[in-house]
Design a protein around this motif. Sequence first.
Motif, short mmCIF file in Angstrom:
data_model
loop_
_atom_site.label_atom_id
_atom_site.label_comp_id
_atom_site.label_asym_id
_atom_site.label_seq_id
_atom_site.Cartn_x
_atom_site.Cartn_y
_atom_site.Cartn_z
N TYR A 114 8.14 4.25 1.88
CA TYR A 114 7.49 4.29 3.18
C TYR A 114 6.08 3.73 3.02
N ASN A 115 5.70 2.81 3.90
CA ASN A 115 4.36 2.25 3.87
C ASN A 115 3.38 3.19 4.55
N LEU A 116 2.26 3.47 3.88
CA LEU A 116 1.22 4.33 4.41
C LEU A 116 -0.06 3.52 4.58
N ASN A 117 -1.06 4.13 5.19
CA ASN A 117 -2.35 3.47 5.35
C ASN A 117 -3.03 3.30 3.99
N GLY A 118 -3.91 2.30 3.92
CA GLY A 118 -4.66 2.09 2.69
C GLY A 118 -3.85 1.49 1.57
N ASP A 119 -2.87 0.66 1.90
CA ASP A 119 -2.02 0.00 0.87
C ASP A 119 -1.35 1.00 -0.05
N ARG A 120 -0.93 2.10 0.54
CA ARG A 120 -0.23 3.12 -0.24
C ARG A 120 1.24 3.18 0.17
N TYR A 121 2.03 3.77 -0.73
CA TYR A 121 3.46 3.94 -0.49
C TYR A 121 3.83 5.40 -0.75
N ARG A 122 4.93 5.80 -0.14
CA ARG A 122 5.51 7.10 -0.47
C ARG A 122 6.98 6.91 -0.80
N CYS A 123 7.38 7.46 -1.94
CA CYS A 123 8.76 7.32 -2.39
C CYS A 123 9.68 8.16 -1.51
N SER A 124 10.78 7.60 -1.08
CA SER A 124 11.73 8.33 -0.23
C SER A 124 12.52 9.35 -1.03
N SER A 125 12.53 9.20 -2.35
CA SER A 125 13.32 10.10 -3.19
C SER A 125 12.48 11.26 -3.73
N CYS A 126 11.44 10.94 -4.53
CA CYS A 126 10.65 12.00 -5.17
C CYS A 126 9.38 12.35 -4.40
N LYS A 127 9.11 11.63 -3.32
CA LYS A 127 7.96 11.88 -2.42
C LYS A 127 6.62 11.58 -3.07
N TYR A 128 6.61 10.86 -4.17
CA TYR A 128 5.36 10.50 -4.83
C TYR A 128 4.61 9.48 -3.98
N THR A 129 3.31 9.70 -3.78
CA THR A 129 2.45 8.77 -3.06
C THR A 129 1.67 7.94 -4.07
N PHE A 130 1.71 6.62 -3.93
CA PHE A 130 1.11 5.78 -4.94
C PHE A 130 0.62 4.46 -4.35
N GLN A 131 -0.13 3.73 -5.17
CA GLN A 131 -0.60 2.39 -4.83
C GLN A 131 0.05 1.37 -5.76
N GLY A 181 6.62 -9.19 -10.81
CA GLY A 181 7.40 -10.42 -10.80
C GLY A 181 7.79 -10.74 -9.37
N ASP A 182 9.06 -11.04 -9.16
CA ASP A 182 9.55 -11.33 -7.81
C ASP A 182 10.19 -10.12 -7.15
N ARG A 183 10.05 -8.95 -7.77
CA ARG A 183 10.64 -7.74 -7.21
C ARG A 183 9.74 -7.13 -6.14
N LYS A 184 10.33 -6.32 -5.30
CA LYS A 184 9.57 -5.56 -4.33
C LYS A 184 8.99 -4.32 -5.01
N PRO A 185 7.93 -3.72 -4.44
CA PRO A 185 7.37 -2.51 -5.04
C PRO A 185 8.42 -1.41 -5.17
N PHE A 186 8.28 -0.61 -6.22
CA PHE A 186 9.19 0.51 -6.45
C PHE A 186 8.39 1.68 -6.99
N CYS A 187 8.96 2.86 -6.94
CA CYS A 187 8.26 4.07 -7.38
C CYS A 187 8.09 4.05 -8.90
N PRO A 188 6.88 4.20 -9.40
CA PRO A 188 6.68 4.19 -10.85
C PRO A 188 7.18 5.45 -11.54
N ARG A 189 7.50 6.48 -10.77
CA ARG A 189 8.00 7.73 -11.36
C ARG A 189 9.52 7.74 -11.47
N CYS A 190 10.21 7.44 -10.37
CA CYS A 190 11.68 7.55 -10.40
C CYS A 190 12.38 6.21 -10.21
#
Length: 294
Positions: free
Chosen positions: A47-64, A32-41
Amino acid sequence: MGTVSENRDELLARLMSSEEEARKFLLHKALGDRKPFCPRCREHKLYNLNGDRYRCSSCKYTFQDFSGRWINNGGLSAREWVRLIQMFAEDHTAHAISLDLELSYNATYKAITALRFAILAQAIDAQQLLSPETGLHKHLKNKKLTGVPSKKTTGSIPVFGIMEKNGWVFIDLMQNITAESVFHFNHNFHLKLVRHGSIIHTDRYQKYDSLILCGDDSLPLDYIRKYPDVTPHIEISGGEFWQFARQRFKRYKGISPHRFPLYLKELEFRFNNRSKDLFDLLTSYICKIVPDVD
């Protein structure tokens, strides 16, 4: 995303014009109009990573963008997903869809299975249906579809009650009725049974217009055919849904009992939303986060 003035044909043409347009549409369905968020927690600090990936600051999950969502199953491109959802909404077979998209049947079937799971996950009884009572939970691991469990998998065959009322159909998992109970009701209380391949349904039972189940070799399926007073013309009370479902049941070949709930919930969804835009609903469902199952 589509505008109010953009009709369905115009929207589909635009989405199929480029991978970027299709991806933007599906991502809007997911967030919707929300910003990306961690699908786990559900943490929003990422944190923005290379390759359109993110890392959660809380649970450290890396995801797209679509990680943890139903759409992350199947390996399809965004444009392929749009076309597949469109054709599924129009009730095309998996074979026809695979030919149109020039995908293997297995890849197409896996994507359609993800759609069916997404439909089931939106049902009010989803938690019950994704529990050990049906065995569907075995298909999911870490929010991903893991394929079909071994055919040797044992377990009780689920029985469902169909109740149609005021133009709506409700299909409930029966708590205390087994497949063996249905045969017992037939043998001792003359509850009529009709068989369509491996699918068995009954005449009216208590408040339900019918009981229905998908049998396997553990049941005496040939037993049903031996009764001359059982005909394929049981009239189910309030049978608009049955007329809707009957032709579709003929397509269902080789279904195992533990996968049958996916098909029933698809029929329930199609019937109850028969006057709505299924494409819009399905794109919303497929972009939702896969629920946690035990």
